[in-house]
Structures are given as structure tokens and as C-alpha cells.
Motif scaffolding. Structure first.
Motif, PDB file in Angstrom:
ATOM      1  N   UNK A  91      38.966  60.443  27.865  1.00  0.00           N
ATOM      2  CA  UNK A  91      38.956  59.387  28.879  1.00  0.00           C
ATOM      3  C   UNK A  91      40.074  58.370  28.674  1.00  0.00           C
ATOM      4  N   UNK A  92      40.428  58.108  27.407  1.00  0.00           N
ATOM      5  CA  UNK A  92      41.554  57.207  27.146  1.00  0.00           C
ATOM      6  C   UNK A  92      42.851  57.859  27.625  1.00  0.00           C
ATOM      7  N   UNK A  98      46.625  57.078  34.321  1.00  0.00           N
ATOM      8  CA  UNK A  98      46.482  56.192  35.488  1.00  0.00           C
ATOM      9  C   UNK A  98      47.362  54.960  35.306  1.00  0.00           C
ATOM     10  N   UNK A  99      47.327  54.401  34.114  1.00  0.00           N
ATOM     11  CA  UNK A  99      48.151  53.224  33.801  1.00  0.00           C
ATOM     12  C   UNK A  99      49.638  53.526  34.010  1.00  0.00           C
ATOM     13  N   UNK A 100      50.065  54.678  33.508  1.00  0.00           N
ATOM     14  CA  UNK A 100      51.486  55.048  33.628  1.00  0.00           C
ATOM     15  C   UNK A 100      51.886  55.228  35.091  1.00  0.00           C
ATOM     16  N   UNK A 101      50.955  55.705  35.909  1.00  0.00           N
ATOM     17  CA  UNK A 101      51.259  55.952  37.326  1.00  0.00           C
ATOM     18  C   UNK A 101      51.292  54.674  38.156  1.00  0.00           C
ATOM     19  N   UNK A 111      50.594  42.044  36.026  1.00  0.00           N
ATOM     20  CA  UNK A 111      51.090  42.143  34.646  1.00  0.00           C
ATOM     21  C   UNK A 111      49.938  41.917  33.676  1.00  0.00           C
ATOM     22  N   UNK A 112      49.073  40.973  34.018  1.00  0.00           N
ATOM     23  CA  UNK A 112      47.864  40.731  33.232  1.00  0.00           C
ATOM     24  C   UNK A 112      46.999  41.987  33.194  1.00  0.00           C
ATOM     25  N   UNK A 113      46.832  42.625  34.351  1.00  0.00           N
ATOM     26  CA  UNK A 113      46.029  43.850  34.425  1.00  0.00           C
ATOM     27  C   UNK A 113      46.663  44.970  33.606  1.00  0.00           C
ATOM     28  N   UNK A 114      47.994  45.075  33.657  1.00  0.00           N
ATOM     29  CA  UNK A 114      48.705  46.084  32.855  1.00  0.00           C
ATOM     30  C   UNK A 114      48.406  45.909  31.369  1.00  0.00           C
ATOM     31  N   UNK A 115      48.482  44.670  30.904  1.00  0.00           N
ATOM     32  CA  UNK A 115      48.233  44.388  29.480  1.00  0.00           C
ATOM     33  C   UNK A 115      46.783  44.672  29.110  1.00  0.00           C
ATOM     34  N   UNK A 116      45.857  44.252  29.954  1.00  0.00           N
ATOM     35  CA  UNK A 116      44.444  44.489  29.684  1.00  0.00           C
ATOM     36  C   UNK A 116      44.165  45.977  29.606  1.00  0.00           C
ATOM     37  N   UNK A 117      44.720  46.733  30.508  1.00  0.00           N
ATOM     38  CA  UNK A 117      44.473  48.174  30.552  1.00  0.00           C
ATOM     39  C   UNK A 117      45.064  48.872  29.332  1.00  0.00           C
ATOM     40  N   UNK A 281      36.989  50.174  32.804  1.00  0.00           N
ATOM     41  CA  UNK A 281      38.326  49.596  32.686  1.00  0.00           C
ATOM     42  C   UNK A 281      39.285  50.227  33.692  1.00  0.00           C
ATOM     43  N   UNK A 282      39.224  51.545  33.810  1.00  0.00           N
ATOM     44  CA  UNK A 282      40.103  52.247  34.751  1.00  0.00           C
ATOM     45  C   UNK A 282      39.797  51.838  36.186  1.00  0.00           C
ATOM     46  N   UNK A 283      38.506  51.687  36.504  1.00  0.00           N
ATOM     47  CA  UNK A 283      38.120  51.245  37.853  1.00  0.00           C
ATOM     48  C   UNK A 283      38.653  49.845  38.135  1.00  0.00           C
ATOM     49  N   UNK A 284      38.493  48.929  37.165  1.00  0.00           N
ATOM     50  CA  UNK A 284      38.986  47.556  37.336  1.00  0.00           C
ATOM     51  C   UNK A 284      40.501  47.557  37.529  1.00  0.00           C
ATOM     52  N   UNK A 285      41.184  48.384  36.751  1.00  0.00           N
ATOM     53  CA  UNK A 285      42.646  48.457  36.839  1.00  0.00           C
ATOM     54  C   UNK A 285      43.087  49.021  38.191  1.00  0.00           C
ATOM     55  N   UNK A 286      42.421  50.086  38.632  1.00  0.00           N
ATOM     56  CA  UNK A 286      42.793  50.710  39.907  1.00  0.00           C
ATOM     57  C   UNK A 286      42.605  49.739  41.070  1.00  0.00           C
ATOM     58  N   UNK A 287      41.455  49.054  41.123  1.00  0.00           N
ATOM     59  CA  UNK A 287      41.204  48.132  42.232  1.00  0.00           C
ATOM     60  C   UNK A 287      42.141  46.919  42.172  1.00  0.00           C
ATOM     61  N   UNK A 288      42.537  46.525  40.977  1.00  0.00           N
ATOM     62  CA  UNK A 288      43.527  45.448  40.846  1.00  0.00           C
ATOM     63  C   UNK A 288      44.863  45.909  41.409  1.00  0.00           C
ATOM     64  N   UNK A 289      45.260  47.113  41.034  1.00  0.00           N
ATOM     65  CA  UNK A 289      46.517  47.678  41.546  1.00  0.00           C
ATOM     66  C   UNK A 289      46.484  47.766  43.073  1.00  0.00           C
ATOM     67  N   UNK A 290      45.364  48.240  43.600  1.00  0.00           N
ATOM     68  CA  UNK A 290      45.235  48.377  45.054  1.00  0.00           C
ATOM     69  C   UNK A 290      45.332  47.020  45.744  1.00  0.00           C
TER      70      UNK A 290
END
Length: 301
Positions: A91-92, A98-101, A111-117, A281-290
Motif C-alpha cells: 500500500x505504501x 499516486x504521489x509521484x503522479x 505543497x503541504x499535502x505533498x510533504x504530508x503524503x 492518507x492516499x484518499x486525503x492526498x487525492x482529494x486535495x490534489x483534485x
């Protein structure tokens, strides 16, 4: 005032109200989530310190025995801790893909979301590796009925091979560096390392059954304190998105520890907690990106 002018004034006022709501709502939501998760986690920690004993009316005996809800204890390489290692690595890896994409949206909050992820995923990888080492104790037969009352300091004292102790200490400090860097990504690595050593030493005096609660309490205090003290204008969508993930993660340990046999064991025991972390974490990151990439694309169009 002409009708069209009155309408323009009303429209401008509405725009200001909406803009204000967009800033304040994530702030309030994120703060509320951190307050809820902190209260739940600290209550859980206090409950384990007072009531996690054999024969407890609150906690499941299976959980008390190991400090985790463990399934398939007698099957080498397939008990809960081994499964946590396997699933965490997979999963990591997916989360980092996902982070790289999605990384690189040019806004401060993304940028905050990138660091958190990134740092939370790397920290969780270390978390999974630690489970792998715990899984090895089951194969060696060293995780017995008395394990719940054994502290880290006592385990070090009982070990005759000093090189094993050195390895044990380095793994423990490395584990804490990964976790702390994940929840406070902006902190200098030197300060994180010093904090990790202090927290690790504190953990040596905690019995095995209380180890998970101790980890949860430290991580919660570190994460909530650094997040809640962010400037109000920095608490936008990504802040709320990652704060929301902390709520279910503060509730799952209650389910695992109080209903191991009846509920948690049917979902892999402690595995359900480990799997939830990278997924949320991935869900939070994806919705932040969106959220942040859509306005960006509109601006480019």
C-alpha cells in the motif's frame, strides 16, 4: 441606487461571504477533527494504562496477551504482524506511485499535502518493517503469556548478546525517526532524531501491552499540536482533509482492543488499523490534489 448597481453590490457581498466560508470552514472542520481524535486517543491511552490487565472487563483477553489483536499466531509468516508488513509495503508503494503522479501543483497548500503524503508514507513503511520484526518473535516463540508485562528495558537486560541489543536500539530509534518525521515533516531531521531518542527511552519503561497506546499518544500529541498551531490562513482544504483521517484512526484501536475475538479478528486483527493508514492518507492526498488542481487548470485554459 439603480437596480443593477444594487444587484452588483449584493453579488460582491455574496462573493466575499463565500470566500470567507471557504477559508473558515476547513479551519473549523480540521480543528474539530484534531480535537476529537486527540480526545479519543488520549482516553484510549489512559484506559489501557489503568485497565489493560488479564481478566479485564473492558479489554479483550486476546488483545491483552500481546498488546495487539493477532490472528494466525501459529502459522509462520502469516500472523497479523507478518500480514501488516506485506500489506504496508504494497500500500505504501501504491501510495507513493499516486504521489509521484499527482505531486507538483503550484499552490502552498498542495505543497503541504505533498510533504504530508511523502513523509507519512515513508514513516508507515518503517511502521510495517517494525511489524515484521514483531512477527519474527512469534516464530521464535519469544512472545509468550508473560509478554504483556515485559518492558523494553527488561528485554534489554535479559538479552545476553550485546549486538542484539545494539540492533534492537537502532531499530527502535529508526522507527521513531520515521514516524515523527511523518507527522512533523517540516521539522529539521536533527531535532526529529533527538526527539526520537527521548521518546524511545521513555518507551523502554512501558510494558508490551501498553506499547501501541504509547506510540499512539506520542504521535497524536506531536501531530495535533503542530497542526492546530498552524496559521489560520494555512488551514485550508488539505489541512481539513488530512485532519479527517485522524478520526477513524483514533477509533479503530478501541475496536481492536475491546472486540478482538468478535470483530477485529475477522478483519485481520491489528491489520485493519495498518491498512487504514495508507488508504486514508492516499484518499486525503487525492482529494486535495483534485481540489487544488481544478482551479489551476481553469486558470491555464
Amino acid at each position: 441606487i439603480p437596480r443593477h448597481e444594487a444587484f452588483r453590490v449584493q453579488q460582491a457581498s455574496l462573493h466575499r461571504i463565500i470566500k470567507k466560508m471557504r477559508i473558515q470552514s476547513p479551519n473549523k472542520l480540521g480543528n474539530a477533527c484534531h480535537a476529537i481524535s486527540s480526545a479519543s486517543t488520549l482516553a484510549y491511552t489512559a484506559a489501557t494504562f489503568f485497565f489493560a490487565k488479564p481478566g479485564s472487563k473492558l479489554f479483550d483477553d486476546e488483545w491483552v496477551q500481546h498488546g495487539f489483536c493477532v490472528i494466525q499466531q501459529d502459522i509462520p509468516y502469516w500472523n497479523t504482524h507478518d500480514l501488516c508488513l506485506y500489506f504496508d509495503v504494497i500500500l505504501v508503494a501504491l501510495g507513493l506511485l499516486v504521489y509521484r503522479s499527482l505531486r507538483g501543483v503550484p499552490t502552498p497548500e498542495m505543497k503541504y499535502a505533498d510533504e504530508m503524503m511523502l513523509f507519512n508514507m515513508l514513516g508507515h513503511l518503517g511502521h510495517g518493517i517494525a511489524h515484521g520484526f514483531i512477527g519474527a518473535t512469534f516464530r521464535s516463540g519469544s512472545d509468550g503469556m508473560g509478554a504483556q508485562n515485559t518492558t523494553g528495558m527488561e528485554r534489554l537486560a535479559m538479552e545476553e548478546d550485546q549486538m542484539e541489543n545494539v540492533k534492537y536500539v537502532l531499530i527502535g530509534i529508526g522507527f521513531w525517526i520515521g514516524l515523527l518525521k511523518g507527522v512533523v515533516p517540516k521539522a529539521p531531521i536533527g531535532k526529529v532524531a533527538i526527539s526520537a531518542i527521548i521518546v524511545y527511552i521513555g518507551g523502554l519503561f512501558v510494558s508490551n501491552v501498553l506499547g501501541f497506546a504509547y506510540v499512539q499518544a506520542v504521535i497524536t500529541v506531536a501531530f495535533a499540536s503542530t497542526q492546530l498551531t498552524r496559521l489560520k490562513e494555512e488551514k485550508e482544504f488539505a489541512y481539513a482533509a488530512f485532519a479527517i483521517t485522524s478520526v477513524p484512526l483514533s477509533i479503530i484501536p478501541w475496536i481492536e482492543s475491546t472486540s478482538c475475538k468478535d470483530v477485529a479478528s475477522k478483519f485481520g486483527g491489528h491489520l485493519m488499523f495498518d491498512v487504514a493508514i495508507p488508504i486514508l492518507l492516499t484518499a486525503a492526498y487525492y482529494f486535495s490534489w483534485r481540489h487544488y488542481s481544478t482551479p489551476n487548470k481553469d486558470k491555464e485554459a
